[in-house]
Design a protein around this motif. Structure first.
Motif, mmCIF file in Angstrom:
data_model
loop_
_atom_site.group_PDB
_atom_site.id
_atom_site.type_symbol
_atom_site.label_atom_id
_atom_site.label_comp_id
_atom_site.label_asym_id
_atom_site.label_seq_id
_atom_site.Cartn_x
_atom_site.Cartn_y
_atom_site.Cartn_z
ATOM 1 N N THR A 33 0.848 -1.177 0.026
ATOM 2 C CA THR A 33 0.063 0.026 -0.025
ATOM 3 C C THR A 33 1.037 1.348 -0.073
ATOM 4 O OG1 THR A 33 -1.586 -0.991 1.054
ATOM 5 C CG2 THR A 33 -1.871 1.364 1.207
ATOM 6 N N ILE A 34 1.901 1.365 0.823
ATOM 7 C CA ILE A 34 2.791 2.420 0.734
ATOM 8 C C ILE A 34 3.716 2.469 -0.440
ATOM 9 C CG2 ILE A 34 4.726 3.080 2.139
ATOM 10 C CD1 ILE A 34 3.955 1.816 4.582
ATOM 11 N N GLU A 35 3.847 1.452 -0.976
ATOM 12 C CA GLU A 35 4.892 1.362 -2.130
ATOM 13 C C GLU A 35 3.811 1.888 -3.254
ATOM 14 O OE1 GLU A 35 6.836 -1.525 -5.362
ATOM 15 O OE2 GLU A 35 6.468 -2.299 -3.338
ATOM 16 N N GLU A 36 2.688 1.495 -3.313
ATOM 17 C CA GLU A 36 1.773 1.980 -4.592
ATOM 18 C C GLU A 36 1.631 3.589 -4.262
ATOM 19 O OE1 GLU A 36 1.454 0.564 -7.005
ATOM 20 O OE2 GLU A 36 1.514 -1.712 -6.415
ATOM 21 N N ALA A 37 1.435 4.063 -3.236
ATOM 22 C CA ALA A 37 1.397 5.509 -3.078
ATOM 23 C C ALA A 37 2.791 6.338 -3.507
ATOM 24 C CB ALA A 37 1.157 5.814 -1.468
ATOM 25 N N TYR A 38 3.655 5.689 -3.314
ATOM 26 C CA TYR A 38 4.969 6.581 -3.806
ATOM 27 C C TYR A 38 4.932 6.354 -5.355
ATOM 28 C CZ TYR A 38 7.276 7.406 0.733
ATOM 29 O OH TYR A 38 7.185 8.072 1.978
ATOM 30 N N GLU A 39 4.456 5.216 -5.967
ATOM 31 C CA GLU A 39 4.397 5.063 -7.292
ATOM 32 C C GLU A 39 3.468 6.206 -8.113
ATOM 33 O OE1 GLU A 39 4.032 1.220 -8.535
ATOM 34 O OE2 GLU A 39 5.978 0.583 -7.468
ATOM 35 N N VAL A 40 2.445 6.404 -7.203
ATOM 36 C CA VAL A 40 1.257 7.327 -7.569
ATOM 37 C C VAL A 40 2.214 8.667 -7.810
ATOM 38 C CG1 VAL A 40 -0.398 8.793 -7.142
ATOM 39 C CG2 VAL A 40 -0.561 6.324 -7.074
ATOM 40 N N GLU A 41 3.000 8.941 -6.463
ATOM 41 C CA GLU A 41 3.686 10.247 -6.697
ATOM 42 C C GLU A 41 4.702 10.348 -7.769
ATOM 43 O OE1 GLU A 41 6.637 13.325 -5.812
ATOM 44 O OE2 GLU A 41 6.836 10.982 -5.884
ATOM 45 N N ASP A 42 5.380 9.309 -8.044
ATOM 46 C CA ASP A 42 6.303 9.282 -9.028
ATOM 47 C C ASP A 42 5.839 9.675 -10.401
ATOM 48 O OD1 ASP A 42 9.142 8.391 -10.047
ATOM 49 O OD2 ASP A 42 8.034 7.033 -10.927
ATOM 50 N N ALA A 43 4.378 9.005 -10.768
ATOM 51 C CA ALA A 43 3.962 9.233 -12.010
ATOM 52 C C ALA A 43 3.557 10.746 -11.952
ATOM 53 C CB ALA A 43 2.874 8.441 -12.204
ATOM 54 N N GLY A 47 4.707 13.580 -14.890
ATOM 55 C CA GLY A 47 3.928 13.969 -15.689
ATOM 56 C C GLY A 47 3.386 13.054 -16.623
ATOM 57 N N ASP A 48 3.190 11.779 -16.310
ATOM 58 C CA ASP A 48 2.893 10.811 -17.133
ATOM 59 C C ASP A 48 1.502 10.357 -17.006
ATOM 60 O OD1 ASP A 48 2.647 8.274 -18.509
ATOM 61 O OD2 ASP A 48 4.650 7.480 -18.283
ATOM 62 N N MET A 49 0.761 10.768 -17.579
ATOM 63 C CA MET A 49 -0.881 10.592 -17.294
ATOM 64 C C MET A 49 -1.056 9.233 -17.229
ATOM 65 S SD MET A 49 -2.347 13.338 -16.075
ATOM 66 C CE MET A 49 -0.545 13.735 -15.123
ATOM 67 N N ALA A 50 -0.938 8.558 -18.346
ATOM 68 C CA ALA A 50 -0.888 7.222 -18.642
ATOM 69 C C ALA A 50 -0.509 6.367 -17.511
ATOM 70 C CB ALA A 50 -0.513 6.529 -19.979
ATOM 71 N N ASP A 51 0.659 6.470 -16.754
ATOM 72 C CA ASP A 51 1.147 5.689 -16.039
ATOM 73 C C ASP A 51 0.626 6.249 -14.466
ATOM 74 O OD1 ASP A 51 2.733 3.791 -14.883
ATOM 75 O OD2 ASP A 51 4.163 5.307 -14.273
ATOM 76 N N LEU A 52 0.089 7.466 -14.506
ATOM 77 C CA LEU A 52 -0.851 7.830 -13.314
ATOM 78 C C LEU A 52 -2.211 7.227 -13.230
ATOM 79 C CD1 LEU A 52 -1.291 9.725 -10.941
ATOM 80 C CD2 LEU A 52 -2.125 11.609 -12.558
ATOM 81 N N LYS A 53 -2.596 6.879 -14.318
ATOM 82 C CA LYS A 53 -4.288 6.203 -14.284
ATOM 83 C C LYS A 53 -3.835 4.869 -14.016
ATOM 84 C CE LYS A 53 -5.309 4.424 -18.232
ATOM 85 N NZ LYS A 53 -6.022 4.468 -19.858
ATOM 86 N N ASP A 54 -2.737 4.208 -14.381
ATOM 87 C CA ASP A 54 -2.449 2.698 -14.004
ATOM 88 C C ASP A 54 -2.150 2.681 -12.627
ATOM 89 O OD1 ASP A 54 -2.091 0.041 -14.792
ATOM 90 O OD2 ASP A 54 0.271 0.381 -14.134
ATOM 91 N N GLU A 55 -1.373 3.519 -12.203
ATOM 92 C CA GLU A 55 -0.618 3.618 -10.779
ATOM 93 C C GLU A 55 -2.011 3.879 -9.654
ATOM 94 O OE1 GLU A 55 1.756 2.351 -9.758
ATOM 95 O OE2 GLU A 55 2.963 2.441 -11.526
ATOM 96 N N LEU A 56 -2.958 4.699 -10.166
ATOM 97 C CA LEU A 56 -4.034 5.045 -9.144
ATOM 98 C C LEU A 56 -4.976 3.851 -8.924
ATOM 99 C CD1 LEU A 56 -5.135 8.664 -10.433
ATOM 100 C CD2 LEU A 56 -4.465 8.075 -7.989
ATOM 101 N N GLY A 57 -4.988 3.064 -10.236
ATOM 102 C CA GLY A 57 -5.928 1.720 -10.189
ATOM 103 C C GLY A 57 -5.035 0.913 -9.027
ATOM 104 N N ASP A 58 -3.745 0.904 -9.088
ATOM 105 C CA ASP A 58 -3.016 -0.165 -8.240
ATOM 106 C C ASP A 58 -3.259 0.272 -6.669
ATOM 107 O OD1 ASP A 58 -2.093 -1.487 -10.273
ATOM 108 O OD2 ASP A 58 0.009 -0.481 -10.226
ATOM 109 N N LEU A 59 -3.377 1.770 -6.539
ATOM 110 C CA LEU A 59 -3.512 2.380 -5.128
ATOM 111 C C LEU A 59 -4.917 1.859 -4.873
ATOM 112 C CD1 LEU A 59 -2.560 3.848 -2.847
ATOM 113 C CD2 LEU A 59 -3.046 5.819 -3.721
#
Length: 245
Positions: A33-43, A47-59
């Motif tokens: 859970t913590i790791e996924e939150a950081y991956e959202v921040e990284d996206a 400025g990677d919107m496609a990756d942000l969508k994916d990471e928000l799903g993971d979170l």
């Protein structure tokens, strides 16, 4: 959401579910859970919107995962989680959803403080999560203490404290040195707070800058980089620093 909740229920089935998902616990999932939150921040930082969508799903999956385990334990389910945060957002924005004349961050913080005070035997520092990054948690603890009046009036005090803690760390020996260096880091966070600087964000920038410069050194020296002595590496570092900033 219904589909996602149903997928998690299927994965958690002890007989027909996934052999990994079905045996997880709150404790075993928490690091993810913590790791996924950081991956959202990284996206976001990239400025990677496609990756942000994916990471928000993971979170979001992490929230669903925890809610499913709680439902299995008879504690609450995902609908309860959504209802609780909905109620909280309405309660903390009375100027939007209620009859308060005005709002803003000061009102949000006051409502939060009132909520904490309403819980029996709660201290000013209660509720600051242990799992937060250490620099961020230090800042939150300091802000909580400051609300009680336990704080310096300006940056002069915390800046002097940095010097004091640095001197104590220099004098410390053995296992005591780690404690004193911890005090030094805590003092630096406090100084940064008084200067209006987010210590966690500042260190993240420093990490990124170091990584960028070090990679530039490796690229410039090529395969010979590891064989360079410290003086040569330092000269290369200074050259990269002057050139790239």
């Amino acid at each position: 959401m219904d589909r996602l909740v149903a997928i998690m229920a299927r994965l958690r089935d002890p007989e027909t579910g996934c052999e990994w998902d079905s045996v997880q616990t709150f404790a075993s999932i928490a690091p993810y859970t913590i790791e996924e939150a950081y991956e959202v921040e990284d996206a976001i930082a990239r400025g990677d919107m496609a990756d942000l969508k994916d990471e928000l799903g993971d979170l979001l999956l992490q929230v669903v995962f925890h809610a499913r385990m709680a439902e299995e334990a008879g504690a609450f389910d995902f609908a309860d989680v959504a209802a609780t945060i909905g109620d909280k957002m309405e309660r903390r924005h009375p100027h939007i959803f209620g009859d308060a004349a005005e709002g803003g961050h000061h009102l949000w913080e006051q409502i939060k403080a009132d909520e904490r005070a309403a819980k029996a035997h709660r201290g000013a520092l209660d509720g600051v999560a242990l799992g937060l990054p250490a620099l961020l948690r230090a800042e939150k603890l300091q802000k909580r203490a400051a609300r009680t009046g336990f704080d310096w009036p300006d940056a002069t005090g915390p800046r002097a404290k940095v010097d004091e803690e640095l001197a104590e760390a220099d004098r410390a020996i053995g296992d005591h040195k780690a404690e004193e260096i911890g005090d030094l880091l805590f003092a630096v966070v406090n100084w940064a707070r008084h200067e209006g600087i987010d210590a966690e964000a500042a260190l993240r920038i420093a990490n990124s800058k170091f990584e960028r410069r070090f990679r530039a050194m490796e690229a410039e020296a090529g395969d010979a980089f590891k064989e360079l002595d410290l003086n040569a590496k330092e000269a290369l570092w200074q050259a990269v620093k002057r050139r790239a900033g």
